[in-house]
Design a protein around this motif. Structure first.
Motif, PDB file in Angstrom:
ATOM      1  N   MET A 322     -22.964  -3.800   2.516  1.00 51.24           N
ATOM      2  CA  MET A 322     -22.477  -2.822   1.541  1.00 51.24           C
ATOM      3  C   MET A 322     -21.177  -3.266   0.875  1.00 51.24           C
ATOM      4  N   ALA A 323     -20.798  -4.534   1.084  1.00 52.84           N
ATOM      5  CA  ALA A 323     -19.623  -5.133   0.420  1.00 52.84           C
ATOM      6  C   ALA A 323     -18.341  -4.367   0.721  1.00 52.84           C
ATOM      7  N   LYS A 324     -18.203  -3.900   1.954  1.00 53.89           N
ATOM      8  CA  LYS A 324     -17.023  -3.142   2.344  1.00 53.89           C
ATOM      9  C   LYS A 324     -15.984  -4.052   3.006  1.00 53.89           C
ATOM     10  N   PRO A 325     -14.687  -3.771   2.829  1.00 50.90           N
ATOM     11  CA  PRO A 325     -13.670  -4.455   3.634  1.00 50.90           C
ATOM     12  C   PRO A 325     -13.919  -4.157   5.118  1.00 50.90           C
ATOM     13  N   ILE A 326     -13.823  -5.190   5.942  1.00 46.05           N
ATOM     14  CA  ILE A 326     -14.097  -5.042   7.377  1.00 46.05           C
ATOM     15  C   ILE A 326     -12.858  -5.414   8.169  1.00 46.05           C
ATOM     16  N   LEU A 327     -12.489  -4.533   9.082  1.00 37.61           N
ATOM     17  CA  LEU A 327     -11.405  -4.797  10.023  1.00 37.61           C
ATOM     18  C   LEU A 327     -12.034  -4.938  11.406  1.00 37.61           C
ATOM     19  N   ALA A 328     -11.925  -6.128  11.993  1.00 37.52           N
ATOM     20  CA  ALA A 328     -12.600  -6.403  13.266  1.00 37.52           C
ATOM     21  C   ALA A 328     -11.692  -7.207  14.178  1.00 37.52           C
ATOM     22  N   THR A 329     -12.123  -7.353  15.412  1.00 34.71           N
ATOM     23  CA  THR A 329     -11.337  -8.098  16.397  1.00 34.71           C
ATOM     24  C   THR A 329     -11.935  -9.481  16.628  1.00 34.71           C
ATOM     25  N   LYS A 330     -11.099 -10.374  17.112  1.00 32.84           N
ATOM     26  CA  LYS A 330     -11.513 -11.752  17.377  1.00 32.84           C
ATOM     27  C   LYS A 330     -12.177 -11.814  18.751  1.00 32.84           C
ATOM     28  N   VAL A 331     -13.379 -11.270  18.816  1.00 34.70           N
ATOM     29  CA  VAL A 331     -14.121 -11.181  20.077  1.00 34.70           C
ATOM     30  C   VAL A 331     -15.520 -11.760  19.876  1.00 34.70           C
ATOM     31  N   GLY A 332     -15.951 -12.607  20.804  1.00 37.88           N
ATOM     32  CA  GLY A 332     -17.312 -13.121  20.775  1.00 37.88           C
ATOM     33  C   GLY A 332     -17.633 -13.843  19.487  1.00 37.88           C
ATOM     34  N   ASP A 333     -18.781 -13.490  18.902  1.00 36.76           N
ATOM     35  CA  ASP A 333     -19.264 -14.153  17.686  1.00 36.76           C
ATOM     36  C   ASP A 333     -18.686 -13.567  16.405  1.00 36.76           C
ATOM     37  N   ILE A 334     -17.881 -12.526  16.503  1.00 36.03           N
ATOM     38  CA  ILE A 334     -17.417 -11.832  15.302  1.00 36.03           C
ATOM     39  C   ILE A 334     -16.750 -12.776  14.298  1.00 36.03           C
ATOM     40  N   PRO A 335     -15.794 -13.628  14.720  1.00 37.96           N
ATOM     41  CA  PRO A 335     -15.169 -14.511  13.726  1.00 37.96           C
ATOM     42  C   PRO A 335     -16.172 -15.416  13.011  1.00 37.96           C
ATOM     43  N   GLU A 336     -17.186 -15.902  13.748  1.00 32.15           N
ATOM     44  CA  GLU A 336     -18.190 -16.769  13.137  1.00 32.15           C
ATOM     45  C   GLU A 336     -19.096 -15.981  12.192  1.00 32.15           C
ATOM     46  N   ILE A 337     -19.408 -14.747  12.546  1.00 32.51           N
ATOM     47  CA  ILE A 337     -20.289 -13.942  11.707  1.00 32.51           C
ATOM     48  C   ILE A 337     -19.637 -13.642  10.359  1.00 32.51           C
ATOM     49  N   VAL A 338     -18.375 -13.238  10.393  1.00 28.29           N
ATOM     50  CA  VAL A 338     -17.727 -12.804   9.147  1.00 28.29           C
ATOM     51  C   VAL A 338     -17.078 -13.949   8.373  1.00 28.29           C
ATOM     52  N   GLY A 339     -16.821 -15.080   9.039  1.00 30.43           N
ATOM     53  CA  GLY A 339     -16.155 -16.180   8.357  1.00 30.43           C
ATOM     54  C   GLY A 339     -14.797 -15.755   7.829  1.00 30.43           C
ATOM     55  N   GLU A 340     -14.550 -16.024   6.543  1.00 32.13           N
ATOM     56  CA  GLU A 340     -13.272 -15.672   5.923  1.00 32.13           C
ATOM     57  C   GLU A 340     -13.339 -14.340   5.175  1.00 32.13           C
ATOM     58  N   THR A 341     -14.393 -13.565   5.433  1.00 25.38           N
ATOM     59  CA  THR A 341     -14.616 -12.375   4.593  1.00 25.38           C
ATOM     60  C   THR A 341     -14.076 -11.088   5.195  1.00 25.38           C
ATOM     61  N   ALA A 342     -13.432 -11.138   6.368  1.00 29.16           N
ATOM     62  CA  ALA A 342     -12.959  -9.915   7.023  1.00 29.16           C
ATOM     63  C   ALA A 342     -11.496 -10.061   7.419  1.00 29.16           C
ATOM     64  N   TYR A 343     -10.922  -8.958   7.822  1.00 32.71           N
ATOM     65  CA  TYR A 343      -9.562  -8.939   8.366  1.00 32.71           C
ATOM     66  C   TYR A 343      -9.688  -8.910   9.888  1.00 32.71           C
ATOM     67  N   LEU A 344      -9.176  -9.931  10.552  1.00 29.78           N
ATOM     68  CA  LEU A 344      -9.353 -10.073  12.000  1.00 29.78           C
ATOM     69  C   LEU A 344      -8.030  -9.895  12.732  1.00 29.78           C
ATOM     70  N   VAL A 345      -8.097  -9.199  13.870  1.00 30.03           N
ATOM     71  CA  VAL A 345      -6.918  -8.991  14.719  1.00 30.03           C
ATOM     72  C   VAL A 345      -7.295  -9.294  16.159  1.00 30.03           C
ATOM     73  N   GLU A 346      -6.300  -9.424  16.992  1.00 28.63           N
ATOM     74  CA  GLU A 346      -6.543  -9.609  18.421  1.00 28.63           C
ATOM     75  C   GLU A 346      -7.106  -8.318  19.011  1.00 28.63           C
ATOM     76  N   PRO A 347      -7.963  -8.418  20.030  1.00 25.56           N
ATOM     77  CA  PRO A 347      -8.511  -7.189  20.636  1.00 25.56           C
ATOM     78  C   PRO A 347      -7.436  -6.400  21.364  1.00 25.56           C
ATOM     79  N   ALA A 348      -7.662  -5.079  21.441  1.00 20.75           N
ATOM     80  CA  ALA A 348      -6.772  -4.167  22.168  1.00 20.75           C
ATOM     81  C   ALA A 348      -5.331  -4.290  21.693  1.00 20.75           C
ATOM     82  N   CYS A 349      -5.151  -4.374  20.383  1.00 17.86           N
ATOM     83  CA  CYS A 349      -3.814  -4.532  19.811  1.00 17.86           C
ATOM     84  C   CYS A 349      -3.633  -3.532  18.658  1.00 17.86           C
TER      85      CYS A 349
END
Length: 398
Positions: A322-349
């Motif tokens: 849906m072309a939405k901005p995504i805020l996600a954590t650097k856990v598991g496959d998430i960084p690989e799935i989103v590549g450079e298209t999301a905003y990533l943070v450390e988990p539990a932070c």
């Protein structure tokens, strides 16, 4: 048999452990792994059927071209009656077992012994992680073993007891092929990587107006962070709510769609952070794109736990498609799935999450641009069509 040449005539029987409203039947089945695989198989022109047990409340499935056969689930020994009924109904040329469980892989391998039908095993979760993973042990006294077997509510009467799950994990290689959807599971079980796909035609932002969606769902006037799934502690929803406490901006809201069918965790969240939470009811899959359209940000705040590592968060592809901005954590496959298209943070932070929320709203146009790139990435790598391409190679290699 030449599978490629005869694929239009071949039938695949997908065996599911639990089709109840708390199992694969939640969300009407549409976004659950077994139904995504069924959609990919239909795209390849295979006949597909889904068979499974119902433990608990029956789910309501929308009309579909995919037949769904449900059998009442019971504990042992009555479960054997339901299992026999299901086995008689399996008539696919290929059996596709969802997860290494007695109710799926166990029955599928038993059927294979009698008919030689090839079995594919799909693993989309690490079942033992819910019981402590490798640390789980079963060393009962003779008295406890007797109770577990013979008492009406004995633990070993449950077809999904971890003792049986551990055994089925051990014989997973007996399947003719294994498919998985995270690198964590691939390291543990091997198999072919088939990430979850999204129907990017259904989830297409061009068909929806964000302001109209917000008005329709009573969200006008809010800046909406959305969690379109079932909250559980490892999914990190508390971290988002703590971030909203830090920001303390009155027009921010976390919209939780569907809620948890498992326990009262929703109520616990509401009791502590109710001022930030808006709940939307569980909705059928065709309505989800309109709901997601109402979000300013999709949040996927997974914590770094074995349960989270084993899962592919479908919320990611909801937001990406849906072309939405995504805020996600650097856990598991998430960084690989989103590549450079999301905003990533450390988990539990929560502090880092609060900073990123502020950054996104400070430049929504830049965030929306990332969202547009996320949709392109989703179509290429995480669509039903992309899923079908890899699935075809798995079946051909049988």
């Amino acid at each position: 048999m030449n599978l490629q040449a005869n694929k239009s005539k071949l039938k695949v029987s997908i065996i599911v452990s639990d089709l109840s409203s708390a199992g694969a039947g939640r969300w009407g089945g549409g976004s659950v792994r077994s139904f995504l695989l069924a959609q990919a198989l239909k795209k390849l022109n295979y006949q597909v059927e889904i068979l499974g047990f119902v433990f608990g409340e029956a789910a309501i499935f929308p009309e579909s071209e995919i037949p769904i056969n449900q059998f009442i689930g019971h504990n042992y020994p009555k479960f054997l009656v339901s299992a026999t009924e299901l086995l008689k109904k399996i008539d696919g040329d290929i059996i596709y077992a969802m997860r290494p469980k007695p109710t799926t892989l166990g029955l599928s391998l038993w059927k294979k012994l009698r008919t030689s039908q090839p079995v594919i095993l799909d693993i989309d979760d690490w079942e033992l992680s819910w019981y402590g993973g490798e640390k789980w042990q079963y060393h009962p006294s003779f008295k406890q073993l007797y109770r577990d077997i013979f008492k009406p509510d004995g633990a070993l009467r449950n077809p999904d007891h971890p003792l049986y799950l551990k055994f089925l994990e051990g014989i997973a290689p007996k399947a003719d092929a294994i498919t998985i959807h995270t690198k964590f599971l691939q390291e543990r079980f091997g198999g072919i990587y088939i990430p979850n796909g999204k129907d990017t035609d259904l989830f297409n932002p061009i068909n929806y107006d964000a302001e109209e969606s917000r008005a329709f769902y009573g969200l006008s006037g809010y800046r909406v962070l959305m969690f379109p799934g079932a909250p559980r502690p490892y999914k990190g929803v508390e971290d988002v709510l703590m971030a909203l406490d830090i920001l303390n901006e009155p027009d921010l809201r976390l919209v939780i769609v569907g809620g948890s069918p498992y326990d009262d965790y929703d109520a616990q969240l509401t009791e502590k952070w109710g001022r930030w939470i808006i709940k939307l009811p569980k909705s059928p899959p065709p309505e989800m794109p309109k709901i997601v359209a109402a979000a300013h940000i999709i949040v996927v705040p997974q914590r770094n736990t074995p349960a989270a590592l084993a899962q592919f968060p479908l919320k990611l592809t909801d937001g990406m498609a849906m072309a939405k901005p995504i805020l996600a954590t650097k856990v598991g496959d998430i960084p690989e799935i989103v590549g450079e298209t999301a905003y990533l943070v450390e988990p539990a932070c929560p502090e880092e999450m609060a900073t990123q929320i502020k950054l996104i709203f400070a430049d929504l146009e830049a965030a929306s641009d990332r969202g547009r790139h996320a949709r392109i990435r989703c179509i290429e790598k995480y669509s039903i069509s992309a899923m079908a391409v890899t699935l075809q190679s798995v079946i051909t290699n049988l």
